[in-house]
Design an enzyme around this catalytic site. Sequence first.
Site: not given
Length: 246
Positions: A64, A152, A156, A187
């Site tokens: 994890d 997010y 990145k 995906t």
Amino acid sequence: MSTPLAGSRALITGATSGIGKAIAVALAGLGAQVIAHGRDADRGAQTVEAIEKRGGKARFIAADLTEPDSVRRLAAEAGPVDILVNNAGIYEFGATPDTDDKTFDRHVNINLRAPYILAQQLIPPMAARGTGVVVNLSTLAASVPARQAGIYGATKAGLELLTRVWADEFGRSGVRVNAVAAGPTETPGTAVTPGLAEGLATTTALGRVASAEEIANVVAFLVTPAASYVNGAVVAVTGGQLAIAP
Ligand code: NAP
């Protein structure tokens, strides 16, 4: 079959699903011994099976990535690798006022801290051997404002900056570090939110979603000697941006 990665060992994080699984299969097809990482042992076994069915070599390690000690254990169990693909990542959408501390921390810990720890653990031994390649998975949302994807995209964008920092830090030691900024890709991760990838696809010049294999193909190029002078690059695999028009 051409096997430019024969004799090399490749750790791919998040190889139990989507883009990571496609990368694992692609790199094994080029001759790399794959270490497929993820959390889910059943999906890990499926990745290993997909590779072995094609005549490749792979093993699975569960970890994890939210826990730093678990990331260090992953690096230790993987052992020295020639290729590191920091692919595992999460994207949970929400407006800034709705993003709680736990969501913020999850993104930072999985998308930024885990690749950082893996780089700390695995790149110096590559540098000592004088050879190695790293690819970090980024997103269009790191450079273009994406609605509901602030934290997010921010993690990145940080990973893209680290890509350039590591390219400088380790380039003279023979280690290349690049990133692939993917556009909307079909995906299991994007399938959780129906219409997500398809909606984003309407903002691309090609007007369609990518397959995981189309992203994996570019990662595969970057880790081969054919990309020997590519370092510190963020390669956009986004289908192109729509032009603004009056
Ligand atoms: P996905 O289908 O959701 O798969 C995510 C992978 O990351 C799985 O293998 C998962 O492992 C692993 N993972 C998630 N949380 C983890 C944790 N806490 N610890 C360890 N492993 C964890 O994702 P994807 O769509 O293929 O995306 C892969 C990468 O591409 C991500 O970095 C993503 O940001 C980037 N990307 C995706 C898109 C897109 O449209 N799909 C676009 C741009 C960039 P388990 O399933 O075993 O838990």
